[in-house]
Design an enzyme around this catalytic site. Structure first.
Site, PDB file in Angstrom:
ATOM      1  N   ASN A 134     -48.560 -14.010-101.247  1.00  0.00           N
ATOM      2  CA  ASN A 134     -48.727 -15.339-100.381  1.00  0.00           C
ATOM      3  C   ASN A 134     -47.648 -16.357-100.911  1.00  0.00           C
ATOM      4  OD1 ASN A 134     -50.618 -14.931 -99.170  1.00  0.00           O
ATOM      5  ND2 ASN A 134     -52.244 -15.628-100.589  1.00  0.00           N
TER       6      ASN A 134
ATOM      7  N   ASP B 211     -55.442 -12.308 -99.345  1.00  0.00           N
ATOM      8  CA  ASP B 211     -56.852 -12.052 -98.979  1.00  0.00           C
ATOM      9  C   ASP B 211     -56.781  -9.791 -98.133  1.00  0.00           C
ATOM     10  OD1 ASP B 211     -58.203 -13.930 -98.538  1.00  0.00           O
ATOM     11  OD2 ASP B 211     -57.225 -15.200 -97.248  1.00  0.00           O
TER      12      ASP B 211
ATOM     13  N   LYS C  56     -41.128   5.872-100.634  1.00  0.00           N
ATOM     14  CA  LYS C  56     -41.000   4.513-100.041  1.00  0.00           C
ATOM     15  C   LYS C  56     -40.588   4.851 -98.544  1.00  0.00           C
ATOM     16  CE  LYS C  56     -36.882   1.929 -99.083  1.00  0.00           C
ATOM     17  NZ  LYS C  56     -35.199   1.956 -99.003  1.00  0.00           N
TER      18      LYS C  56
ATOM     19  N   PHE D  77     -59.134 -24.113-104.786  1.00  0.00           N
ATOM     20  CA  PHE D  77     -58.277 -25.135-104.098  1.00  0.00           C
ATOM     21  C   PHE D  77     -58.697 -24.289-102.762  1.00  0.00           C
ATOM     22  CE2 PHE D  77     -54.911 -27.357-106.025  1.00  0.00           C
ATOM     23  CZ  PHE D  77     -55.178 -26.841-107.333  1.00  0.00           C
TER      24      PHE D  77
ATOM     25  N   LYS E 240     -65.264 -24.406 -97.414  1.00  0.00           N
ATOM     26  CA  LYS E 240     -65.393 -23.473 -98.595  1.00  0.00           C
ATOM     27  C   LYS E 240     -65.656 -24.054 -99.636  1.00  0.00           C
ATOM     28  CE  LYS E 240     -60.692 -22.167 -97.210  1.00  0.00           C
ATOM     29  NZ  LYS E 240     -59.131 -22.010 -97.179  1.00  0.00           N
TER      30      LYS E 240
ATOM     31  N   LYS F 136     -68.360 -20.757-101.751  1.00  0.00           N
ATOM     32  CA  LYS F 136     -67.997 -20.517-102.632  1.00  0.00           C
ATOM     33  C   LYS F 136     -68.987 -21.032-103.627  1.00  0.00           C
ATOM     34  CE  LYS F 136     -63.801 -18.929-100.476  1.00  0.00           C
ATOM     35  NZ  LYS F 136     -61.758 -18.810-100.768  1.00  0.00           N
TER      36      LYS F 136
HETATM   37  N1  CTP Z   1     -59.419 -17.283-103.017  1.00  0.00           N
HETATM   38  C1  CTP Z   1     -59.526 -15.848-103.998  1.00  0.00           C
HETATM   39  N2  CTP Z   1     -59.866 -14.850-103.626  1.00  0.00           N
HETATM   40  C2  CTP Z   1     -59.325 -14.922-102.377  1.00  0.00           C
HETATM   41  C3  CTP Z   1     -59.306 -16.074-101.203  1.00  0.00           C
HETATM   42  C4  CTP Z   1     -58.726 -17.000-101.877  1.00  0.00           C
HETATM   43  O1  CTP Z   1     -59.975 -16.074-105.143  1.00  0.00           O
HETATM   44  N3  CTP Z   1     -59.291 -13.686-101.242  1.00  0.00           N
HETATM   45  C5  CTP Z   1     -59.070 -18.463-103.290  1.00  0.00           C
HETATM   46  C6  CTP Z   1     -58.677 -19.569-103.957  1.00  0.00           C
HETATM   47  O2  CTP Z   1     -57.784 -19.355-105.436  1.00  0.00           O
HETATM   48  C7  CTP Z   1     -58.379 -20.546-103.437  1.00  0.00           C
HETATM   49  C8  CTP Z   1     -59.494 -20.466-102.799  1.00  0.00           C
HETATM   50  O3  CTP Z   1     -60.347 -19.745-102.844  1.00  0.00           O
HETATM   51  O4  CTP Z   1     -58.850 -21.263-104.836  1.00  0.00           O
HETATM   52  C9  CTP Z   1     -59.449 -20.939-101.616  1.00  0.00           C
HETATM   53  O5  CTP Z   1     -58.373 -20.379-101.151  1.00  0.00           O
HETATM   54  P1  CTP Z   1     -57.637 -20.572 -99.811  1.00  0.00           P
HETATM   55  O6  CTP Z   1     -56.379 -19.379 -99.173  1.00  0.00           O
HETATM   56  O7  CTP Z   1     -57.540 -21.730 -99.726  1.00  0.00           O
HETATM   57  O8  CTP Z   1     -59.020 -19.781 -98.387  1.00  0.00           O
HETATM   58  P2  CTP Z   1     -59.385 -18.897 -98.561  1.00  0.00           P
HETATM   59  O9  CTP Z   1     -60.944 -17.853 -98.580  1.00  0.00           O
HETATM   60  O10 CTP Z   1     -58.363 -17.159 -98.295  1.00  0.00           O
HETATM   61  O11 CTP Z   1     -59.189 -19.004 -96.926  1.00  0.00           O
HETATM   62  P3  CTP Z   1     -58.230 -18.571 -96.114  1.00  0.00           P
HETATM   63  O12 CTP Z   1     -56.903 -17.817 -96.079  1.00  0.00           O
HETATM   64  O13 CTP Z   1     -59.167 -18.711 -93.875  1.00  0.00           O
HETATM   65  O14 CTP Z   1     -58.331 -20.515 -95.173  1.00  0.00           O
END
Ligand code: CTP
Length: 396
Positions: free
Chosen positions: A209, A278, A288, A322, A336, A340
């Site tokens: 990311n 994710d 490879k 975040f 969220k 969460k």
């Molecule tokens: N987060 C996490 N683990 C993941 C994804 C996200 O702990 N696999 C945490 C991030 O560190 C952040 C929050 O969840 O504090 C939201 O992350 P974000 O990427 O905005 O959202 P997602 O929950 O991944 O949802 P989406 O990608 O569908 O927006």
């Protein structure tokens, strides 16, 4: 600012000396008292009169100047300073301080102070990347000296590379940040995650990311400066490790999950600013993957939502997430926050051009579980971190 603070600005000889004038002006506008010490070579670039006019104080440039008052100047300034900032900082002053050399007004003042000292280096890129200079910087960092790192760009000598003085607004905001930091988190434990995680595909490829880690590192530094005991768990980042925090380096989602769970139990505040991947490839290829004709399909499976897991097992911890959004910022962030089980969520509009990702600035809205929404206008990431802790600590 609550009470008048004093900054001693050390100016050393480089083409960026003129930029230090802007820093003086910015600090004065915040009501900060500024005393300038110039080295002999700095005076070759800009006349001390300019610094005198802007700081409204006599500029000191010679240890053997007749004292204006009956005080030993380098001692009195060293005592008076809430912070000493060296802008621009040459390889020479960094080398001198790192090796305990005190042979002029500036180096003796730095040696005699008990206040914080911050360097903003600016020099030719080959000088900056020289192993000796880097070793001196590392040594000083290890001793608690701070650095406002230079930018990469076109340098005065025509070379392009690292070594350009950081922007003057970033320098002045960092100084202001360091000066006005409340010490209200002594005895508190704070866990911060930052940067991206990676999901390897094969030995040379991975999915990740976008994240520079700047926001998370600023949060960790702010908590440290407020007196907290800070653990920073970071994915791959080119940023330097902040001093004075427990630093755990991770790569993947599962490494971050394990590191967070190992440290979660006794934390008071947990801020999850990391951009966690994710999804990961269904299988990792230890060889490879070779190019093939036509399409290549990669099967991805869902990886852990670390923050969701933390929300599920939350006890006393204040949990801050975040939300990186490109649409329906507040609505998605609210979902969220609930899902969460968070206390706060920092909603970040990732489509904004001059904030977010690699920028030193951010503009966010903080949503609280009681329904409050606080807009933090564009400001340095360090200031966003300050406002966030002000909110958590009931100072807003
Ligand atoms: N987060 C996490 N683990 C993941 C994804 C996200 O702990 N696999 C945490 C991030 O560190 C952040 C929050 O969840 O504090 C939201 O992350 P974000 O990427 O905005 O959202 P997602 O929950 O991944 O949802 P989406 O990608 O569908 O927006």
């Amino acid at each position: 600012m609550c009470k008048v603070k004093t900054v001693v600005l050390g100016v050393t000889g480089g083409i960026a000396v003129y930029k230090a004038l802007d820093v003086v002006s910015r600090l004065k506008k915040q009501g900060i008292e500024v005393h300038v010490i110039m080295t002999k070579s700095a005076c070759e670039f800009v006349n001390p009169l300019s610094f005198q006019a802007l700081s409204q104080n006599m500029v000191i440039n010679d240890m053997f100047d007749e004292p204006k008052h009956w005080e030993i100047q380098h001692i009195s300034l060293a005592k008076k300073a809430d912070l000493i900032a060296i802008i621009p900082a040459t390889a020479n002053i960094i080398g001198k301080v790192s090796n305990g050399i005190a042979d002029d007004m500036l180096s003796t003042t730095i040696m005699a102070t008990k206040s914080k000292v911050v360097f903003a280096p600016a020099m030719n890129t080959n000088m900056y990347t020289n192993a000796i200079v880097q070793e001196n910087i590392s040594r000083l960092k290890g001793l608690g000296y701070e650095f406002i790192l230079p930018d990469t760009g076109r340098l005065a000598c025509g070379d392009v590379g690292e070594g350009k003085l950081a922007p003057t607004d970033v320098i002045s905001d960092t100084i202001i940040g360091m000066l006005d930091c409340p010490k209200d988190m002594k005895g508190k434990k704070v866990l911060v995650t930052a940067g991206p995680t990676i999901a390897p595909i094969d030995p040379v490829r991975y999915i990740t990311n976008r994240s520079s880690g700047k926001m998370g590192y600023s949060i960790a530094e702010e908590a440290r400066d407020r007196g907290a005991d800070v653990t920073l768990i970071s994915g791959p980042s080119s940023l330097r490790r902040p001093f004075g925090v427990k630093f755990i380096s991770v790569n993947t989602n599962s490494e971050m999950l394990n590191a967070v769970l190992d440290n979660y139990k006794d934390q008071d505040v947990v801020v999850k600013s990391a951009a966690v991947a994710d999804y990961k490839p269904q299988s990792y290829s230890s060889e490879k993957i070779k190019k093939i004709d036509g399409k290549l399909t990669l099967n991805l499976i869902k990886d852990s939502d670390i923050l969701k897991k933390l929300g599920d097992i939350k006890e006393k911890q204040i949990l801050v997430g975040f939300a990186a959004e490109s649409q329906e910022l507040i609505k998605n962030a609210e979902i969220k926050l609930q899902k969460k089980n968070l206390d706060y969520i920092v909603a970040n509009d990732i489509t904004s051009k001059d904030t977010g990702f690699a920028s030193s600035y951010n503009k966010v809205t903080v949503l609280c579980k009681d329904g409050q929404k606080i807009l933090l206008e564009k400001m340095p990431k360090r200031m966003i971190a300050r406002e966030l802790f002000n909110l958590i600590n009931g100072k807003r």
